[in-house]
Write a protein that holds these residues in place. Structure first.
Motif, PDB file in Angstrom:
ATOM      1  N   LEU A  23       0.829  -1.200   0.000  1.00  0.00           N
ATOM      2  CA  LEU A  23       0.000   0.000   0.000  1.00  0.00           C
ATOM      3  C   LEU A  23       0.867   1.255   0.000  1.00  0.00           C
ATOM      4  N   TYR A  24       1.947   1.222   0.756  1.00  0.00           N
ATOM      5  CA  TYR A  24       2.873   2.361   0.815  1.00  0.00           C
ATOM      6  C   TYR A  24       3.471   2.644  -0.559  1.00  0.00           C
ATOM      7  N   VAL A  25       3.904   1.600  -1.260  1.00  0.00           N
ATOM      8  CA  VAL A  25       4.474   1.780  -2.601  1.00  0.00           C
ATOM      9  C   VAL A  25       3.425   2.333  -3.560  1.00  0.00           C
ATOM     10  N   ALA A  26       2.210   1.790  -3.486  1.00  0.00           N
ATOM     11  CA  ALA A  26       1.157   2.216  -4.401  1.00  0.00           C
ATOM     12  C   ALA A  26       0.770   3.678  -4.186  1.00  0.00           C
ATOM     13  N   ILE A  27       0.589   4.075  -2.943  1.00  0.00           N
ATOM     14  CA  ILE A  27       0.186   5.456  -2.656  1.00  0.00           C
ATOM     15  C   ILE A  27       1.307   6.429  -3.013  1.00  0.00           C
ATOM     16  N   SER A  28       2.545   6.054  -2.706  1.00  0.00           N
ATOM     17  CA  SER A  28       3.687   6.916  -3.035  1.00  0.00           C
ATOM     18  C   SER A  28       3.840   7.072  -4.540  1.00  0.00           C
ATOM     19  N   LEU A  29       3.535   5.990  -5.285  1.00  0.00           N
ATOM     20  CA  LEU A  29       3.642   6.036  -6.740  1.00  0.00           C
ATOM     21  C   LEU A  29       2.704   7.075  -7.330  1.00  0.00           C
ATOM     22  N   ILE A  30       1.598   7.314  -6.665  1.00  0.00           N
ATOM     23  CA  ILE A  30       0.625   8.293  -7.146  1.00  0.00           C
ATOM     24  C   ILE A  30       0.974   9.706  -6.678  1.00  0.00           C
ATOM     25  N   GLN A  31       1.375   9.827  -5.427  1.00  0.00           N
ATOM     26  CA  GLN A  31       1.481  11.161  -4.828  1.00  0.00           C
ATOM     27  C   GLN A  31       2.726  11.936  -5.247  1.00  0.00           C
ATOM     28  N   TRP A  32       3.774  11.271  -5.719  1.00  0.00           N
ATOM     29  CA  TRP A  32       4.977  12.015  -6.086  1.00  0.00           C
ATOM     30  C   TRP A  32       4.725  12.947  -7.260  1.00  0.00           C
ATOM     31  N   ILE A  33       3.672  12.674  -8.045  1.00  0.00           N
ATOM     32  CA  ILE A  33       3.413  13.467  -9.237  1.00  0.00           C
ATOM     33  C   ILE A  33       3.091  14.918  -8.874  1.00  0.00           C
ATOM     34  N   GLU A  34       2.337  15.127  -7.806  1.00  0.00           N
ATOM     35  CA  GLU A  34       2.001  16.498  -7.402  1.00  0.00           C
ATOM     36  C   GLU A  34       3.259  17.285  -7.037  1.00  0.00           C
ATOM     37  N   TYR A  35       4.161  16.666  -6.292  1.00  0.00           N
ATOM     38  CA  TYR A  35       5.423  17.332  -5.950  1.00  0.00           C
ATOM     39  C   TYR A  35       6.236  17.613  -7.210  1.00  0.00           C
ATOM     40  N   PHE A  36       6.233  16.670  -8.113  1.00  0.00           N
ATOM     41  CA  PHE A  36       6.989  16.825  -9.363  1.00  0.00           C
ATOM     42  C   PHE A  36       6.477  18.009 -10.171  1.00  0.00           C
ATOM     43  N   ARG A  37       5.174  18.103 -10.339  1.00  0.00           N
ATOM     44  CA  ARG A  37       4.611  19.149 -11.191  1.00  0.00           C
ATOM     45  C   ARG A  37       4.802  20.538 -10.585  1.00  0.00           C
ATOM     46  N   VAL A  38       4.591  20.645  -9.274  1.00  0.00           N
ATOM     47  CA  VAL A  38       4.786  21.945  -8.620  1.00  0.00           C
ATOM     48  C   VAL A  38       6.259  22.348  -8.654  1.00  0.00           C
ATOM     49  N   THR A  39       7.146  21.399  -8.354  1.00  0.00           N
ATOM     50  CA  THR A  39       8.581  21.699  -8.345  1.00  0.00           C
ATOM     51  C   THR A  39       9.075  22.086  -9.726  1.00  0.00           C
ATOM     52  N   ARG A  40       8.648  21.379 -10.744  1.00  0.00           N
ATOM     53  CA  ARG A  40       9.088  21.689 -12.103  1.00  0.00           C
ATOM     54  C   ARG A  40       8.613  23.078 -12.517  1.00  0.00           C
ATOM     55  N   ALA A  41       7.360  23.415 -12.202  1.00  0.00           N
ATOM     56  CA  ALA A  41       6.834  24.729 -12.591  1.00  0.00           C
ATOM     57  C   ALA A  41       7.606  25.856 -11.899  1.00  0.00           C
ATOM     58  N   ILE A  42       7.874  25.694 -10.606  1.00  0.00           N
ATOM     59  CA  ILE A  42       8.598  26.732  -9.865  1.00  0.00           C
ATOM     60  C   ILE A  42      10.032  26.840 -10.356  1.00  0.00           C
ATOM     61  N   THR A  43      10.682  25.705 -10.556  1.00  0.00           N
ATOM     62  CA  THR A  43      12.087  25.711 -10.965  1.00  0.00           C
ATOM     63  C   THR A  43      12.258  26.278 -12.364  1.00  0.00           C
ATOM     64  N   GLN A  44      11.349  25.960 -13.275  1.00  0.00           N
ATOM     65  CA  GLN A  44      11.440  26.513 -14.630  1.00  0.00           C
ATOM     66  C   GLN A  44      11.347  28.032 -14.618  1.00  0.00           C
ATOM     67  N   ARG A  45      10.488  28.553 -13.761  1.00  0.00           N
ATOM     68  CA  ARG A  45      10.357  30.011 -13.678  1.00  0.00           C
ATOM     69  C   ARG A  45      11.615  30.645 -13.093  1.00  0.00           C
ATOM     70  N   ILE A  46      12.139  30.055 -12.037  1.00  0.00           N
ATOM     71  CA  ILE A  46      13.308  30.639 -11.369  1.00  0.00           C
ATOM     72  C   ILE A  46      14.569  30.465 -12.208  1.00  0.00           C
ATOM     73  N   ALA A  47      14.656  29.361 -12.951  1.00  0.00           N
ATOM     74  CA  ALA A  47      15.863  29.104 -13.751  1.00  0.00           C
ATOM     75  C   ALA A  47      16.079  30.171 -14.810  1.00  0.00           C
ATOM     76  N   ARG A  48      15.019  30.866 -15.213  1.00  0.00           N
ATOM     77  CA  ARG A  48      15.155  31.924 -16.225  1.00  0.00           C
ATOM     78  C   ARG A  48      15.381  33.306 -15.609  1.00  0.00           C
ATOM     79  N   SER A  49      15.419  33.367 -14.279  1.00  0.00           N
ATOM     80  CA  SER A  49      15.569  34.661 -13.609  1.00  0.00           C
ATOM     81  C   SER A  49      17.002  35.185 -13.737  1.00  0.00           C
ATOM     82  N   PRO A  50      17.182  36.511 -13.671  1.00  0.00           N
ATOM     83  CA  PRO A  50      18.536  37.087 -13.759  1.00  0.00           C
ATOM     84  C   PRO A  50      19.457  36.608 -12.630  1.00  0.00           C
TER      85      PRO A  50
END
Length: 269
Positions: free
Chosen positions: A141-168
């Motif tokens: 159950l732990y593996v299954a739930i973790s397999l689903i929930q990491w996506i939210e962290y991934f999407r938020v982190t990628r969006a924030i990092t992409q914005r900051i990576a282009r900053s001066p």
């Protein structure tokens, strides 16, 4: 101005209430086994459906088991699952999110395809599939739930990092020769960290509800272990003779989810 102050004060108070409530539930769940010699699986058929009070503060269930101890065991299991899922999902999601935002374009495309593939199936259905492979397994159950929930962290982190990576600021740090570790500590992490509290809080509540849902349909944790969803379905036939018995796991589940939701409120500035 006054309305803004009242709103932020209310939000801050809600978050504090959530933290206090969650702390009290953790103390009850993890301290009870240390203070009580009673076994959660120990049956006493002469004390079936006894009222709360006396030797058992929460009464006993249909097998004469102490509900005070069993409820603590069920909460401890749910809280442990939530903590493990949040930690694993956050580490995987943040790491892959930063790699996708700062690495080669093929890495971003590959990870985006993986997340789309996982999101093609409803989360609960995917967990049910894993639960059916090894019925009653906490770790599956732990593996299954973790397999689903990491996506939210991934999407938020990628969006924030992409914005900051282009900053001066980041461009200047790169021109000065600073490496990836410095960029993460100095630029990316300070922007990502505040969002993780909210993601972790709602992720913990989601993990607990998923685990309870699987127990409710008998494909999650199996008897004689105590689990909130399993306890609800086990006690349901006795709702007329012992309504307090059914109410206890329902209230416990509601309180732990409420505490996570309150804790996930926006921090007052």
């Amino acid at each position: 101005m006054k309305l803004s102050y009242l709103c932020t004060s209310q939000i801050s108070t809600s978050r504090l209430c959530g933290a206090v409530l969650l702390l009290l539930l953790c103390v009850y769940a993890f301290a009870t086994p240390l203070l009580s010699a009673q076994d959660a699986a120990s049956q006493n058929l002469s004390q079936i459906l006894s009222l709360p009070g006396g030797n058992s503060w929460f009464g006993t269930d249909h097998f004469g088991r102490d509900m005070w101890v069993r409820l603590a065991d069920a909460l401890r299991l749910s809280l442990s699952m939530a903590a493990l899922c949040v930690l694993t999902s956050a580490v995987i999601g943040v790491t892959l999110g930063i790699l996708a935002a700062t690495g080669p374009s093929w890495v971003d495309r590959t990870l985006d395809g993986v997340t789309t593939l996982i999101l093609a199936l409803p989360g609960l259905v995917l967990v049910l599939i894993f639960a059916a492979i090894v019925p009653g397994s906490f770790w599956m159950l732990y593996v299954a739930i973790s397999l689903i929930q990491w996506i939210e962290y991934f999407r938020v982190t990628r969006a924030i990092t992409q914005r900051i990576a282009r900053s001066p600021e980041v461009q200047s740090s790169r021109l000065m020769g600073f490496g990836a570790l410095y960029l993460f500590r100095r630029h990316y992490w300070p922007a990502i960290a505040p969002q993780l509290v909210t993601l972790a809080s709602f992720g913990a509540a989601s993990a607990i509800l998923m685990m309870a849902s699987l127990g409710f349909v008998y494909v999650g944790i199996q008897p004689p272990l105590a689990e909130l969803g399993l306890m609800i379905v086990e006690h349901f036939p006795y709702y007329s003779d012992a309504p307090w018995l059914l109410a206890q796991p329902l209230i416990a589940l509601a309180l732990v989810v409420l505490s996570c939701h309150l804790l996930g409120g926006k921090k007052a500035s």
